[in-house]
Design an enzyme around this catalytic site. Sequence first.
Site, PDB file in Angstrom:
ATOM      1  N   ASN A   9       0.873  -1.168   0.000  1.00  0.00           N
ATOM      2  CA  ASN A   9       0.000   0.000   0.000  1.00  0.00           C
ATOM      3  C   ASN A   9       0.914   1.222   0.000  1.00  0.00           C
ATOM      4  OD1 ASN A   9      -1.860   1.990   0.435  1.00  0.00           O
ATOM      5  ND2 ASN A   9      -2.413   1.363   2.515  1.00  0.00           N
ATOM      6  N   LYS A  11       0.216   4.247  -0.430  1.00  0.00           N
ATOM      7  CA  LYS A  11      -0.418   5.460   0.107  1.00  0.00           C
ATOM      8  C   LYS A  11      -0.134   6.655  -0.817  1.00  0.00           C
ATOM      9  CE  LYS A  11      -0.303   3.354   4.616  1.00  0.00           C
ATOM     10  NZ  LYS A  11      -0.252   3.476   6.056  1.00  0.00           N
ATOM     11  N   HIS A  97      -9.639   1.370   4.371  1.00  0.00           N
ATOM     12  CA  HIS A  97      -8.408   1.559   5.147  1.00  0.00           C
ATOM     13  C   HIS A  97      -8.690   2.549   6.283  1.00  0.00           C
ATOM     14  CE1 HIS A  97      -4.374   2.726   6.291  1.00  0.00           C
ATOM     15  NE2 HIS A  97      -3.962   1.607   5.725  1.00  0.00           N
ATOM     16  N   GLU A  99      -7.115   4.943   7.438  1.00  0.00           N
ATOM     17  CA  GLU A  99      -6.843   6.353   7.124  1.00  0.00           C
ATOM     18  C   GLU A  99      -8.019   6.979   6.376  1.00  0.00           C
ATOM     19  OE1 GLU A  99      -3.017   5.663   5.326  1.00  0.00           O
ATOM     20  OE2 GLU A  99      -2.222   5.157   7.290  1.00  0.00           O
ATOM     21  N   GLU A 169      -5.852  -4.504  10.407  1.00  0.00           N
ATOM     22  CA  GLU A 169      -4.772  -3.555  10.668  1.00  0.00           C
ATOM     23  C   GLU A 169      -5.094  -2.751  11.920  1.00  0.00           C
ATOM     24  OE1 GLU A 169      -2.546  -2.540   6.785  1.00  0.00           O
ATOM     25  OE2 GLU A 169      -4.298  -1.258   6.897  1.00  0.00           O
ATOM     26  N   GLY A 175       2.231   2.424  10.642  1.00  0.00           N
ATOM     27  CA  GLY A 175       3.218   3.481  10.455  1.00  0.00           C
ATOM     28  C   GLY A 175       3.900   3.923  11.740  1.00  0.00           C
ATOM     29  N   SER A 215       3.072  -1.935  10.422  1.00  0.00           N
ATOM     30  CA  SER A 215       4.511  -2.034  10.691  1.00  0.00           C
ATOM     31  C   SER A 215       5.080  -3.422  10.415  1.00  0.00           C
ATOM     32  CB  SER A 215       4.830  -1.577  12.122  1.00  0.00           C
ATOM     33  OG  SER A 215       4.482  -0.213  12.289  1.00  0.00           O
TER      34      SER A 215
HETATM   35  P1  PGA Z   1       2.616   0.334   7.596  1.00  0.00           P
HETATM   36  O1  PGA Z   1       1.177   0.556   6.920  1.00  0.00           O
HETATM   37  O2  PGA Z   1       3.130  -0.998   7.087  1.00  0.00           O
HETATM   38  O3  PGA Z   1       3.447   1.497   7.131  1.00  0.00           O
HETATM   39  O4  PGA Z   1       2.403   0.320   9.073  1.00  0.00           O
HETATM   40  C1  PGA Z   1       0.283  -0.502   6.726  1.00  0.00           C
HETATM   41  C2  PGA Z   1      -0.982   0.011   6.103  1.00  0.00           C
HETATM   42  O5  PGA Z   1      -1.465   1.068   6.523  1.00  0.00           O
HETATM   43  O6  PGA Z   1      -1.562  -0.632   5.202  1.00  0.00           O
END
Ligand code: PGA
Length: 252
Positions: A9, A11, A97, A99, A169, A175, A215
Amino acid sequence: MRKKIVAGNWKCNTTVKEGVELAKSVNELVLTRGAKDVVVVLGTPFTHLISVVDAVDANRVNIASQNCAAVAKGAYTGEVSAAMIKSTGATYVIIGHSERREYYHENSEILNKKLALTLEQGLTPIYCCGEALAIREAGTQNEFVKQQLDETIFLLPTEQLLKLVIAYEPIWAIGTGVTASTQQAQDMLAFIRGLIAAKYNAEVAKEISILYGGSCSPANANDLFSQPDIDGGLIGGASLKSEDFLAIINAY
Ligand code: PGA
């Protein structure tokens, strides 16, 4: 048999040129050194989809959008529909997601529209769920995730549910460098699979790929992927470096 899937992903990162270079690099690594039994997906910005589809071998690397419109078409300035995504050659769509839920106020009603439109186009939704830190600290994460699923994908009939990939998640792990412990991830994925078995049946539960995200890195992927209910990962930061992403693909 359910699939092992490692999905990146990206982003809101990379220009088109950078994205094409990254996709080419991942493609090359996957073709030469990637585990053959792992389905690889790259979730890119909308602007990159056509170019990235062209840059990879469609037999080995699948392309996803990170979102889609909740409407089929019409006067919705700035929106990108499921049919448009399909027309680029992308085959997956990340939906829900955290976000998008948090910053763009996507609720279950909106996500159900996105799920329906995506499925109608024959695209594979990667449906995301997961709790915030306060909910984990209160110990009510199972109830919270169950409600997210009850209000969305558990409204789908069996044949549509079977077309989905689920990604758990925990928001506190995205992140942040804080991964859920392998046990926390396995426990939640087993819980989700149990819910599917109860709501649908055990055969359906066995067929659905459930991913962990948050992460995930070359350092922890092997441990996570060795768990019986973890069928792969949704990878943010580490998917922006092709060697790291390859290491995660090869972590099984
Ligand atoms: P990350 O993000 O691996 O940077 O923690 C995962 C995601 O949001 O899909």
